[in-house]
Design a protein around this motif. Sequence first.
Motif, mmCIF file in Angstrom:
data_model
loop_
_atom_site.group_PDB
_atom_site.id
_atom_site.type_symbol
_atom_site.label_atom_id
_atom_site.label_comp_id
_atom_site.label_asym_id
_atom_site.label_seq_id
_atom_site.Cartn_x
_atom_site.Cartn_y
_atom_site.Cartn_z
ATOM 1 N N HIS A 122 -13.755 -0.577 2.124
ATOM 2 C CA HIS A 122 -14.008 -1.072 3.475
ATOM 3 C C HIS A 122 -15.284 -0.529 4.101
ATOM 4 O O HIS A 122 -15.818 -1.146 5.021
ATOM 5 N N PHE A 133 -8.065 -5.991 -1.440
ATOM 6 C CA PHE A 133 -6.939 -6.148 -0.521
ATOM 7 C C PHE A 133 -6.850 -7.607 -0.107
ATOM 8 O O PHE A 133 -7.870 -8.220 0.195
ATOM 9 N N LEU A 183 -5.348 5.484 0.128
ATOM 10 C CA LEU A 183 -6.269 5.639 1.257
ATOM 11 C C LEU A 183 -7.721 5.752 0.807
ATOM 12 O O LEU A 183 -8.586 5.042 1.332
ATOM 13 N N ALA A 222 -9.204 2.523 -0.381
ATOM 14 C CA ALA A 222 -9.280 1.596 0.752
ATOM 15 C C ALA A 222 -10.503 1.891 1.606
ATOM 16 O O ALA A 222 -11.257 0.987 1.968
ATOM 17 N N PHE A 228 -6.210 1.228 7.543
ATOM 18 C CA PHE A 228 -5.298 1.373 6.408
ATOM 19 C C PHE A 228 -3.912 1.810 6.902
ATOM 20 O O PHE A 228 -2.890 1.303 6.445
ATOM 21 N N PRO A 270 0.823 -1.216 0.000
ATOM 22 C CA PRO A 270 0.000 0.000 0.000
ATOM 23 C C PRO A 270 0.860 1.271 0.000
ATOM 24 O O PRO A 270 1.960 1.292 0.557
ATOM 25 N N SER A 325 -11.768 2.873 9.133
ATOM 26 C CA SER A 325 -11.154 2.305 7.923
ATOM 27 C C SER A 325 -9.839 3.003 7.601
ATOM 28 O O SER A 325 -8.870 2.354 7.189
#
Length: 191
Positions: free
Chosen positions: A34, A87, A27, A30, A58, A22, A54
């Motif tokens: 999530h 992910f 971000l 992600a 991350f 990552p 979340s």
Amino acid sequence: MTQQDVDDWTPLRTESLLLRRPRPDDLDPAVQIHTDPSTNRHHPEPWTVTEESSARRFQELGEHWERHGFGVWVVEQLEQPGVIVGFTGLSHRTVHQRSALNLYYRYAPDVWGKGYATEAASTAVRHAAIHLSDLPVLAYTTPDNLGSQRTALRVGLDRMSELDIEHEHYTDIFFAHNWPAGAKSRESSGS
């Protein structure tokens, strides 16, 4: 815990996917994946999955890479570079007072059913066998998350009901590869 050579873990290519470490600019995707209600359908406490939690998760993924030289990958399709679809990867975890590797996978709903979780998780299990063979690989989910259970079984993990952890309002059920026979303690420790 031994520091891994990050070059052994990233970037990796599978038949369809790029698996990479990552970066800070990952971000937003992600958090989007999530916090999507579809990806939390089987989460036992979905109200705890917020943009803030979340983003914090991350950040923890990045910190794991820094400390250990491996972790959860950002997954992109090879045919669409730069587009994050999910992910997958491994992180250190203690379960029943034993060190283990937690196998994690979470994907955007629009790529479900394409086999990406299985493809990437298989790579994670193979890499664990090569680079961290002294640690068992575990995946945990809820009893109603059949998709997650199928992925765990497809990548070579076995259902290990003796590892299940009962919480107040839900149960974590476990799948494992390389878990030592008879190794579970009677106490339920953090998972």
